[in-house]
Design an enzyme around this catalytic site. Structure first.
Site, PDB file in Angstrom:
ATOM      1  N   LYS A 142     -12.102 106.564  45.259  1.00 34.55           N
ATOM      2  CA  LYS A 142     -12.730 107.887  45.333  1.00 34.55           C
ATOM      3  C   LYS A 142     -11.656 108.968  45.336  1.00 34.55           C
ATOM      4  O   LYS A 142     -10.466 108.682  45.518  1.00 34.55           O
ATOM      5  CB  LYS A 142     -13.593 107.993  46.589  1.00 34.55           C
ATOM      6  CG  LYS A 142     -12.817 107.895  47.896  1.00 34.55           C
ATOM      7  CD  LYS A 142     -13.731 108.007  49.094  1.00 34.55           C
ATOM      8  CE  LYS A 142     -12.934 107.926  50.391  1.00 34.55           C
ATOM      9  NZ  LYS A 142     -13.789 108.130  51.576  1.00 34.55           N
ATOM     10  N   TYR A 171       8.629 135.169  50.713  1.00 35.28           N
ATOM     11  CA  TYR A 171       7.660 136.062  51.344  1.00 35.28           C
ATOM     12  C   TYR A 171       7.794 136.074  52.864  1.00 35.28           C
ATOM     13  O   TYR A 171       8.046 135.045  53.492  1.00 35.28           O
ATOM     14  CB  TYR A 171       6.234 135.616  50.999  1.00 35.28           C
ATOM     15  CG  TYR A 171       5.854 135.775  49.550  1.00 35.28           C
ATOM     16  CD1 TYR A 171       5.760 137.036  48.964  1.00 35.28           C
ATOM     17  CD2 TYR A 171       5.576 134.660  48.768  1.00 35.28           C
ATOM     18  CE1 TYR A 171       5.396 137.180  47.630  1.00 35.28           C
ATOM     19  CE2 TYR A 171       5.211 134.786  47.432  1.00 35.28           C
ATOM     20  CZ  TYR A 171       5.123 136.057  46.868  1.00 35.28           C
ATOM     21  OH  TYR A 171       4.766 136.185  45.555  1.00 35.28           O
TER      22      TYR A 171
END
Length: 382
Positions: free
Chosen positions: A37, A267
């Site tokens: 999955k 940043y």
């Protein structure tokens, strides 16, 4: 070439090694349902499934209908179990594509039975028993009544009975006690099904951790997931499994620059150089699955040496301090996850610890914009 040098290599030889380790660990005659999955935990479930099929895997586990249909359309003909069940309106496709589905309510069973009858088919189902996970399933106390009612539904084939451990990866006394309690509840539910005349082909509760850590003689199928991809179920299994990581996330240095003391990086200026440093810019970021939480925490491998990530992880870039890496140059390969050619590794478990998460999320987070390249396929797979 139009792409960046950032790619995810998936070593199918390592996958075979991990699969063989599972085979050698479980009892003789026990089957393996490989959990593929979530795109095989980010590794690319079509190529992973094809490789596992050549190894003789018993069945595959997916999360929902669309994943099962993709396997069928790609030519996979092994049994496929939809672990999360089907949603209203999906019953006919589930039956039509010859998929098995988990079943966790009598109402769901009746709708499936009706859909199968209209197709003149039988729907293959695995009754899911909630033995203590508290997520999905028939409450274990109601198992006997459920199986009694299920006898009236003539278009259902009870192919399996399934449950799921909540803490099989916790090997302390409390974790083991709870897993043992779940196992005993599950055994009672299986006995209730047999009392009602059912003989399920598959009985399974063991995930990766339980497959390696528990004795479940009444089960005949295990559901490995994370161990196939080379990571431990938890830190409690450190040193207990000789797994090989199958994914390597790599890139290369795009720019090198010396920065002076007091220079801030990225940043929010979350890193300031304490002295003169050599900083490498690497084209990978949180849009690729390299989590922003690795800011000033992550490490990469360059020329066999660990280099710390410095400054905020950007959408497309990270920076690393390579001051101590002798001979470093633009274009040098960078390993962000997995092992380089000399065996220097950044393990998924390490990344997970730095990021405050689990290896499952690290793997699943590697985004689709990172190309997957498959190495060492089996001869039959080629």
């Amino acid at each position: 070439m139009d792409s960046r040098p950032t790619i995810a290599e998936v070593d199918l030889a390592a996958l075979r090694h991990n699969y063989d380790l599972v085979v050698r660990t479980i009892p003789r005659g026990c089957g393996i349902l490989a959990v593929v999955k979530a795109d095989a935990y980010g590794h690319g479930f079509m190529d992973i499934a094809r490789e596992l099929e050549t190894l003789g895997v018993t069945a595959f586990g997916v999360a929902f209908l669309a994943e099962g249909i993709q396997l069928r359309k790609s030519g996979i003909d092994r049994p496929v179990l939809i672990l999360g069940g089907v949603y209203p309106g999906q019953e006919r496709k589930c039956v039509g594509f010859n998929l098995s589905t988990a079943l966790f309510s009598l109402e769901q069973a009746r709708v499936l039975d009706d859909a199968a009858g209209r197709l003149y088919r039988r729907a293959r189902v695995h009754a899911k028993i909630d033995t203590g996970m508290g997520r999905l399933g028939i409450p274990h106390e109601e198992a006997s009544a459920f199986f009694s009612a299920l006898r009236e539904l003539k278009h259902l084939d009870l192919e399996g009975i399934i449950s799921h451990f909540a803490s099989a990866d916790e090997l302390d006394e409390d974790g083991r006690r709870y897993s043992d309690l779940q196992a005993s509840r599950f055994a009672a539910a299986v006995a209730a099904a047999r009392h009602e005349g059912f003989e399920p082909r598959y009985v399974h509760i063991a995930n990766s951790a339980a497959a390696f850590g528990m004795d479940l003689p009444f089960c005949n199928l295990v559901r490995p997931g994370i161990v196939l991809y080379g990571a431990l179920p938890s830190g409690d299994f450190e040193g207990k499994m000789a797994l090989k990581p199958i994914m390597r996330l790599r890139s290369s240095i795009a720019m090198l620059k010396w920065v002076e003391p007091g220079t801030s990086i990225s940043y929010a200026r979350r890193f300031t150089a304490p002295d003169r440093r050599l900083v490498a810019s690497i084209p990978v970021g949180y849009a690729d699955g390299y989590s922003r939480s690795l800011t000033n925490r992550g490490e990469v491998v360059v020329r066999g040496r660990r280099a710390p990530v410095v400054g905020t992880v950007c959408m497309d870039w990270i920076m690393a301090d390579v001051t101590h890496v002798s001979g470093v140059t633009v274009g040098d390969e960078v390993t962000l996850l997995g092992c380089d050619q000399e065996g220097n590794c950044v393990r998924a478990e390490e990344l997970a610890e730095w990021a405050g998460t689990i290896p499952y999320e690290i793997f699943c987070g590697i985004s689709k914009r990172v190309p997957r390249v498959y190495l060492n396929p089996s001869i039959r797979h080629r």
